[in-house]
Design an enzyme around this catalytic site. Structure first.
Site, mmCIF file in Angstrom:
data_model
loop_
_atom_site.group_PDB
_atom_site.id
_atom_site.type_symbol
_atom_site.label_atom_id
_atom_site.label_comp_id
_atom_site.label_asym_id
_atom_site.label_seq_id
_atom_site.Cartn_x
_atom_site.Cartn_y
_atom_site.Cartn_z
ATOM 1 N N ARG A 72 0.858 -1.464 0.028
ATOM 2 C CA ARG A 72 -0.109 0.035 -0.257
ATOM 3 C C ARG A 72 0.830 1.321 0.146
ATOM 4 O O ARG A 72 0.577 2.284 0.651
ATOM 5 C CB ARG A 72 -0.833 0.081 1.267
ATOM 6 C CG ARG A 72 -1.824 -1.199 1.238
ATOM 7 C CD ARG A 72 -3.004 -1.038 2.045
ATOM 8 N NE ARG A 72 -3.991 -2.194 2.332
ATOM 9 C CZ ARG A 72 -5.228 -2.281 1.242
ATOM 10 N NH1 ARG A 72 -5.327 -1.394 0.657
ATOM 11 N NH2 ARG A 72 -5.740 -3.540 1.473
ATOM 12 N N THR A 73 2.006 1.047 -0.571
ATOM 13 C CA THR A 73 2.904 2.165 -0.773
ATOM 14 C C THR A 73 2.279 3.310 -1.417
ATOM 15 O O THR A 73 1.644 3.140 -2.569
ATOM 16 C CB THR A 73 4.156 1.879 -1.352
ATOM 17 O OG1 THR A 73 4.885 0.819 -0.816
ATOM 18 C CG2 THR A 73 5.152 3.172 -1.683
ATOM 19 N N GLU A 104 -9.022 1.875 -5.623
ATOM 20 C CA GLU A 104 -9.184 3.311 -5.730
ATOM 21 C C GLU A 104 -8.149 4.254 -5.420
ATOM 22 O O GLU A 104 -7.720 5.190 -6.099
ATOM 23 C CB GLU A 104 -10.435 3.530 -4.568
ATOM 24 C CG GLU A 104 -10.821 5.085 -4.710
ATOM 25 C CD GLU A 104 -10.363 5.719 -3.464
ATOM 26 O OE1 GLU A 104 -10.235 6.953 -3.513
ATOM 27 O OE2 GLU A 104 -9.714 5.086 -2.408
ATOM 28 N N ASP A 128 -13.995 -5.137 -3.198
ATOM 29 C CA ASP A 128 -15.012 -4.164 -2.821
ATOM 30 C C ASP A 128 -15.848 -3.883 -3.812
ATOM 31 O O ASP A 128 -17.111 -3.515 -3.496
ATOM 32 C CB ASP A 128 -14.439 -2.968 -2.177
ATOM 33 C CG ASP A 128 -13.377 -3.342 -0.924
ATOM 34 O OD1 ASP A 128 -13.643 -4.403 -0.496
ATOM 35 O OD2 ASP A 128 -12.871 -2.631 -0.600
ATOM 36 N N ARG A 266 -22.966 -14.290 18.689
ATOM 37 C CA ARG A 266 -21.245 -14.468 18.453
ATOM 38 C C ARG A 266 -20.990 -13.487 17.194
ATOM 39 O O ARG A 266 -21.964 -13.345 16.205
ATOM 40 C CB ARG A 266 -21.075 -15.727 18.082
ATOM 41 C CG ARG A 266 -21.354 -16.829 19.245
ATOM 42 C CD ARG A 266 -20.345 -16.497 20.330
ATOM 43 N NE ARG A 266 -20.030 -17.475 21.306
ATOM 44 C CZ ARG A 266 -20.883 -17.342 22.634
ATOM 45 N NH1 ARG A 266 -21.710 -16.363 22.918
ATOM 46 N NH2 ARG A 266 -20.842 -18.308 23.382
ATOM 47 N N HIS A 272 -9.129 -11.635 5.871
ATOM 48 C CA HIS A 272 -8.434 -11.685 4.628
ATOM 49 C C HIS A 272 -8.629 -13.010 3.906
ATOM 50 O O HIS A 272 -8.260 -13.030 2.570
ATOM 51 C CB HIS A 272 -6.910 -11.463 4.612
ATOM 52 C CG HIS A 272 -6.649 -10.034 5.202
ATOM 53 N ND1 HIS A 272 -6.901 -9.414 6.371
ATOM 54 C CD2 HIS A 272 -6.089 -9.255 4.277
ATOM 55 C CE1 HIS A 272 -6.384 -8.211 6.243
ATOM 56 N NE2 HIS A 272 -5.961 -8.069 5.122
#
Length: 342
Positions: A72-73, A104, A128, A266, A272
């Site tokens: 995510r640089t 995005e 997403d 619960r 992931h």
């Protein structure tokens, strides 16, 4: 032409199929050379890449993850970040253009760099499904299938113990995974960011289900907010693009539902696991088609564009139009599902 390919942001089923489509079409049809930047924008700013030839990608369509690695640089940060440094790196290594595969954050960075004069074509990638201009993004269908299978399995244990179980899925501020998986699995309520509801309403749905002798199973998107909440729950800090890292709303809701209804409740977070494993057949085909279209756009020098799915056709639109704001679940889609709640 020599093109650098990167995969950035969260990993996603179908990334390798995109790489395969780009390299095979670009090599065979246009005689292009390819390199793959390692770990997304990090590889771009550090000038770290590997060669990509046909023999490296030929059998990648069914392989999950990404052979290039991801991160995510933010390409504008760090001592080697920014457009001028990236231009120098590309000139030094004879790289003429970049195909950026990402969501995005990645595509927004690609748009900014394109506006600074770097030759870039984008490919939308996100489980997403929140990228504007594309009806679906690859990886979404696989994530929905994983979430649906989990919900089916969770229902059997909920029924066995007369419990309410609330299952948290990914999606950030878009409820597409929750909506589709919830409808497919027959969830008793689907809680999405686009439509806040009260805790009382959730408790009412749970009691309706219990009163007819069943166990409530709810699906909640990580960006969901109760009507009484000011913002989505986040306790993990910020990502490199200064966006809140979401997650944990199911753990917030479960004890409150139990307190209001008396039903043992619960929380389960799929996390992931939704990103992992091999892509579905649909995602393999869509990813391959997008890869082919992206290299076609590079051949035509359609810089500052991204390839998208419109209906059943692949089209090319501007990165600007695709990154104006996230694509949300429209109200009518929510009310289609809401007719089945309780």
């Amino acid at each position: 032409m020599k093109i650098g390919i990167l995969t950035s942001g969260g990993d996603c089923p179908g990334l390798n199929a995109v790489i395969r489509g780009i390299v095979l079409k670009g090599s065979e049809a246009y005689g292009f050379d390819f390199v793959g930047f390692k770990h997304g924008w990090r590889g771009v700013v550090e000038g770290s890449f590997i060669p990509l030839a046909e023999e490296h990608v030929r059998f990648l369509a069914n392989q999950g993850g990404t052979i290039l690695g991801s991160s995510r640089t933010n390409p504008y940060e760090g001592p080697f970040g920014g457009p001028e440094n990236i231009k120098r790196m590309m000139l030094k290594h004879g790289i003429d253009a970049i195909i950026a595969i990402g969501g995005e954050g990645t595509l927004t960075a690609a748009r900014r760099l394109s506006e600074e004069g770097i030759n870039i074509v984008g490919v939308p990638k996100t489980i997403d499904n929140d990228i504007q201009e594309t009806d679906y993004s690859f990886g979404f269908t696989t994530a929905v299938e994983i979430a649906t299978d989990a919900l089916d399995r969770i229902r059997t244990t909920a029924e066995s113990h007369d419990r309410c179980i609330i299952v948290e899925v990914m999606g950030r501020y878009a409820g597409w995974i929750a909506l589709h998986a919830g409808m497919a699995a027959g969830a008793n309520a689907i809680l999405i960011p686009e439509h806040p509801v009260s805790l009382g309403q959730i408790a009412e749905w749970a009691l309706e289900v219990r009163d007819r002798g069943s166990a409530p199973v709810f699906v909640v998107s990580e960006g969901f907010t109760l009507e009484e909440m000011d913002e989505a729950h986040s306790h993990k800090g910020l990502d490199p693009f200064n966006r809140p890292l979401l997650g944990g709303i199911a753990d917030i809701l479960a004890p409150q539902i139990e307190a209001l209804t008396g039903i043992e409740t619960r929380a389960v977070s799929l996390g992931h696991v939704q990103r992992g494993g091999v892509p579905s057949a649909y995602d393999r085909v869509l990813a391959t088609r997008l890869g082919i279209a992206a290299v076609d756009a590079a051949h035509d020098e359609q810089w500052g564009s991204t390839v998208v799915l419109k209906g059943t056709d692949i089209e090319t639109v501007s990165l600007s139009s695709a990154t104006q704001e996230p694509k949300s679940v429209p109200e009518y889609r929510y009310y289609e599902a809401a007719a089945l709640f309780g």
